[in-house]
Design a protein around this motif. Structure first.
Motif, mmCIF file in Angstrom:
data_model
loop_
_atom_site.group_PDB
_atom_site.id
_atom_site.type_symbol
_atom_site.label_atom_id
_atom_site.label_comp_id
_atom_site.label_asym_id
_atom_site.label_seq_id
_atom_site.Cartn_x
_atom_site.Cartn_y
_atom_site.Cartn_z
ATOM 1 N N ASP A 25 -5.394 8.599 -4.637
ATOM 2 C CA ASP A 25 -4.697 8.307 -3.181
ATOM 3 C C ASP A 25 -4.549 8.586 -1.881
ATOM 4 N N ILE A 26 -5.629 9.967 -1.230
ATOM 5 C CA ILE A 26 -5.512 9.986 -0.117
ATOM 6 C C ILE A 26 -6.321 9.041 0.578
ATOM 7 N N ILE A 27 -7.889 8.770 -0.049
ATOM 8 C CA ILE A 27 -9.351 8.065 0.651
ATOM 9 C C ILE A 27 -8.454 6.481 0.337
ATOM 10 N N PHE A 28 -7.878 5.537 -0.835
ATOM 11 C CA PHE A 28 -6.581 4.794 -0.407
ATOM 12 C C PHE A 28 -5.995 4.655 1.296
ATOM 13 N N ALA A 29 -5.117 5.845 1.337
ATOM 14 C CA ALA A 29 -4.183 5.592 2.428
ATOM 15 C C ALA A 29 -4.723 5.496 3.410
ATOM 16 N N PHE A 30 -6.038 5.647 3.578
ATOM 17 C CA PHE A 30 -7.421 6.731 5.184
ATOM 18 C C PHE A 30 -7.708 4.967 5.545
ATOM 19 N N HIS A 31 -7.878 4.755 4.315
ATOM 20 C CA HIS A 31 -8.698 3.675 4.180
ATOM 21 C C HIS A 31 -7.441 2.245 4.595
ATOM 22 N N SER A 77 -1.815 13.016 3.428
ATOM 23 C CA SER A 77 -2.218 14.002 2.207
ATOM 24 C C SER A 77 -1.436 15.368 2.746
ATOM 25 N N GLY A 78 -0.377 15.149 3.274
ATOM 26 C CA GLY A 78 0.783 16.185 3.189
ATOM 27 C C GLY A 78 1.699 16.262 2.377
ATOM 28 N N LEU A 79 2.183 15.116 2.146
ATOM 29 C CA LEU A 79 2.885 14.907 1.109
ATOM 30 C C LEU A 79 2.132 15.274 -0.289
ATOM 31 N N HIS A 80 0.985 15.655 -0.562
ATOM 32 C CA HIS A 80 -0.254 14.937 -1.772
ATOM 33 C C HIS A 80 -0.008 16.916 -2.042
ATOM 34 N N PHE A 81 -0.247 17.406 -0.377
ATOM 35 C CA PHE A 81 -0.845 19.011 -1.285
ATOM 36 C C PHE A 81 0.672 20.235 -1.570
ATOM 37 N N PHE A 82 1.593 19.749 -0.356
ATOM 38 C CA PHE A 82 2.978 20.376 -0.534
ATOM 39 C C PHE A 82 3.271 20.636 -2.387
ATOM 40 N N PRO A 83 3.514 19.625 -2.918
ATOM 41 C CA PRO A 83 4.161 19.236 -4.430
ATOM 42 C C PRO A 83 3.078 20.140 -5.394
ATOM 43 N N VAL A 84 1.364 19.978 -4.973
ATOM 44 C CA VAL A 84 0.409 21.038 -5.392
ATOM 45 C C VAL A 84 0.905 22.850 -5.554
ATOM 46 N N PHE A 85 1.097 22.550 -3.814
ATOM 47 C CA PHE A 85 1.418 24.542 -4.123
ATOM 48 C C PHE A 85 2.562 24.673 -4.078
ATOM 49 N N GLY A 86 3.265 24.154 -4.187
ATOM 50 C CA GLY A 86 4.776 24.787 -4.839
ATOM 51 C C GLY A 86 4.295 24.656 -6.188
ATOM 52 N N HIS A 87 3.789 23.780 -7.098
ATOM 53 C CA HIS A 87 3.836 24.251 -8.414
ATOM 54 C C HIS A 87 2.419 25.785 -8.493
ATOM 55 N N GLY A 131 -4.720 3.471 7.327
ATOM 56 C CA GLY A 131 -5.298 4.289 8.813
ATOM 57 C C GLY A 131 -4.674 5.662 9.006
ATOM 58 N N SER A 132 -5.121 6.238 10.246
ATOM 59 C CA SER A 132 -5.838 7.929 10.467
ATOM 60 C C SER A 132 -3.910 9.127 10.188
ATOM 61 N N ARG A 133 -3.382 7.678 10.798
ATOM 62 C CA ARG A 133 -1.825 8.154 10.907
ATOM 63 C C ARG A 133 -0.985 8.212 9.919
ATOM 64 N N TRP A 134 -1.613 7.751 8.593
ATOM 65 C CA TRP A 134 -1.033 7.588 7.583
ATOM 66 C C TRP A 134 -1.105 8.043 6.089
ATOM 67 N N GLY A 135 -2.610 8.055 6.544
ATOM 68 C CA GLY A 135 -3.453 8.913 6.198
ATOM 69 C C GLY A 135 -3.122 10.870 5.814
ATOM 70 N N LEU A 136 -3.253 11.330 6.879
ATOM 71 C CA LEU A 136 -2.859 12.626 7.626
ATOM 72 C C LEU A 136 -1.105 12.894 6.544
ATOM 73 N N CYS A 187 1.059 -1.456 0.135
ATOM 74 C CA CYS A 187 0.315 0.048 0.106
ATOM 75 C C CYS A 187 1.069 1.828 -0.120
ATOM 76 N N HIS A 188 2.146 1.643 0.888
ATOM 77 C CA HIS A 188 2.713 2.362 0.815
ATOM 78 C C HIS A 188 2.899 3.055 -0.092
ATOM 79 N N LEU A 189 4.259 1.484 -1.499
ATOM 80 C CA LEU A 189 4.573 1.597 -2.546
ATOM 81 C C LEU A 189 3.329 1.829 -3.592
ATOM 82 N N MET A 190 1.976 1.316 -3.483
ATOM 83 C CA MET A 190 1.505 2.063 -4.326
ATOM 84 C C MET A 190 1.153 3.585 -4.488
ATOM 85 N N ILE A 191 0.446 3.952 -2.970
ATOM 86 C CA ILE A 191 0.565 5.588 -3.352
ATOM 87 C C ILE A 191 1.946 6.316 -3.656
#
Length: 440
Positions: free
Chosen positions: A114-120, A131-141, A123-128, A82-86
């Motif tokens: 990806d975020i839904i898959f991570a939470f599901h 979520s941050g990992l996906h947010f920062f590249p988009v924000f930087g772009h 768990g919540s810790r890795w989901g959060l 699951c980690h590698l897929m995300i």
């Protein structure tokens, strides 16, 4: 497809009887298979269109996803998969942002997926975290675009219509599948919880019924046994009063001792069964502890003197009142002090009453210089029928019920019994009971 599923995850499923775990394994496997099927189609499109960067990226992702299937087969674990897929999907999103130089609708859908898959799955810790990992590249772009920077200096890639349709269908399928799987898992968890509650209630009812049956049986049997024993003891007393033969008197005395011992054993078993069934009726009233102890220790002090033991009672200077069952408290005092006298062959037995520092509880402390209790046996001291010396090696008589009954009695009154002991040095028992506040 069934052949592939059996080959890759058949053994993994059979080794996990948990239905929720099996559903998670199937979820990960199905997403990998659908993704590989889509990647094969994308591969053909990229070859036809000549998208070399996309083609290289596609081949790498296909290889990684295929490797994940073999990892699941041989390592029988989904966490790393699951980690590698995300992470693979996350890197693919970043590459697409670079190639297209925009954060388009499809990349946004993949991010949500990806975020839904991570939470599901993680768990919540890795989901959060993801979520941050996906947010920062988009924000930087967006920051770079707002300042006029262009990430890709070369010609920008464009998504062909067929690729867009397949991507949309794939992402839509995965999101729906994740939501459906989550809902089914939630329903299954509810059903499992409801069934567990029903099973526990059923087992509780059976246990309560068995306890009532045991109590009724012991009550009836104790009555049937105690009645003839009392008759035997009564007749032996008549014979003892009327006979002048010393030998007969000796035999009668032995008979009475044995009869009383048997009667006490039956009474203790009955009391314990009532306490375990929580059917003991308490006759609570205000009891003055110092006076109760003083009235009860007379025969015990005589026994101590016969064994040449020092016997002391140091009472609190003021009356100590508590709300208790007087008969119950008398039995507790007799059990605790009686044990101290019985297991002490030399030295002393002392009783003291006092109040705790917070003025909330009164304490009855019974200490002796007797055999003491070993550290290994101390945790089992209040267990029914437990005695440190057992079998033919027993030196002292008893059923092992006195302390168990005393502890249950005191707990019913809202108190507790504590014990400190050292082998061959002695023991100290402390009975703590709430003080009757109205009389403080």
């Amino acid at each position: 497809m069934n052949f592939l599923r059996e080959y890759f995850i058949g053994d993994y499923l059979r080794q996990n009887p948990d239905v929720l775990k099996q559903a998670s394994i199937r979820l990960v496997y199905n997403i990998i298979i659908v993704s590989l099927f889509s990647l094969v189609i994308f591969f053909s499109i990229y070859v036809i269109k000549g998208f070399h960067y996309q083609l290289i990226k596609n081949v790498v992702i296909m290889f990684l996803f295929a490797s994940l299937l073999f990892y699941m087969k041989y390592r029988q674990s989904t966490a790393l998969v699951c980690h590698l897929m995300i992470l693979i999907s996350w890197m693919n999103n970043n590459i697409n942002i670079y190639l297209f130089d925009e954060y388009n609708f499809f990349i946004a859908l993949l991010t949500v997926c990806d975020i839904i898959f991570a939470f599901h799955t993680l768990g919540s810790r890795w989901g959060l975290i993801y979520s941050g990992l996906h947010f920062f590249p988009v924000f930087g772009h967006f920051l770079l675009k707002s300042h006029g920077y262009q990430l890709n200096a070369g010609p920008l890639q464009e998504m062909v219509y067929s690729e867009g349709v397949i991507t949309l269908v794939l992402i839509f399928f995965i999101i729906i599948y994740l939501v459906y799987h989550y809902h089914k898992a939630y329903e299954l968890a509810q059903q499992t919880l409801a069934q567990s509650v029903a099973d526990l209630e059923k087992e509780r009812d059976i246990a309560e019924q068995m306890t009532r049956l045991k109590t009724n049986f012991l009550s009836n049997m104790s009555h049937e046994i105690r009645t003839p024993i009392n008759g035997i003891l009564g007749i032996s007393q008549v014979i003892e009063m009327e006979t002048t033969d010393d030998a007969i008197r000796k035999y009668i005395s032995l008979q009475q001792v044995s009869g009383r011992r048997l009667l006490n054993t039956i009474t203790s078993i009955l009391e314990l069964s009532r306490l375990e069934a929580e059917q003991n009726d308490l006759s609570l009233k205000i009891v003055e502890i110092n006076g109760l102890i003083r009235n009860e220790i007379g025969p015990l002090e005589t026994l101590a003197k016969n064994k040449h033991l020092d016997f002391y009672f140091s009472s609190h200077p003021e009356p100590l009142f508590c709300l208790a069952d007087e008969n119950m408290m008398k039995q507790v005092v007799n059990n605790i002090v009686g044990n101290a006298v019985k297991y002490t062959d030399k030295g002393r037995v002392s009783i003291a009453t006092y109040i705790t520092d917070d003025l909330e509880q009164l304490v009855v402390e019974v200490s002796d210089t007797g055999l003491g209790i070993s550290e290994e046996f101390l945790p089992r001291i209040f267990n029914p029928f437990e005695q440190e010396s057992t079998g033919r090696s027993r030196t002292y008589e008893g059923t092992g019920l006195g302390l168990s009954i005393s502890k249950k009695y005191i707990e019913l009154l809202g108190g507790e019994i504590r014990v400190n002991s050292m082998k061959s040095v002695g023991s100290t028992f402390r009975i703590l009971l709430p003080i009757h506040k109205q009389l403080l």
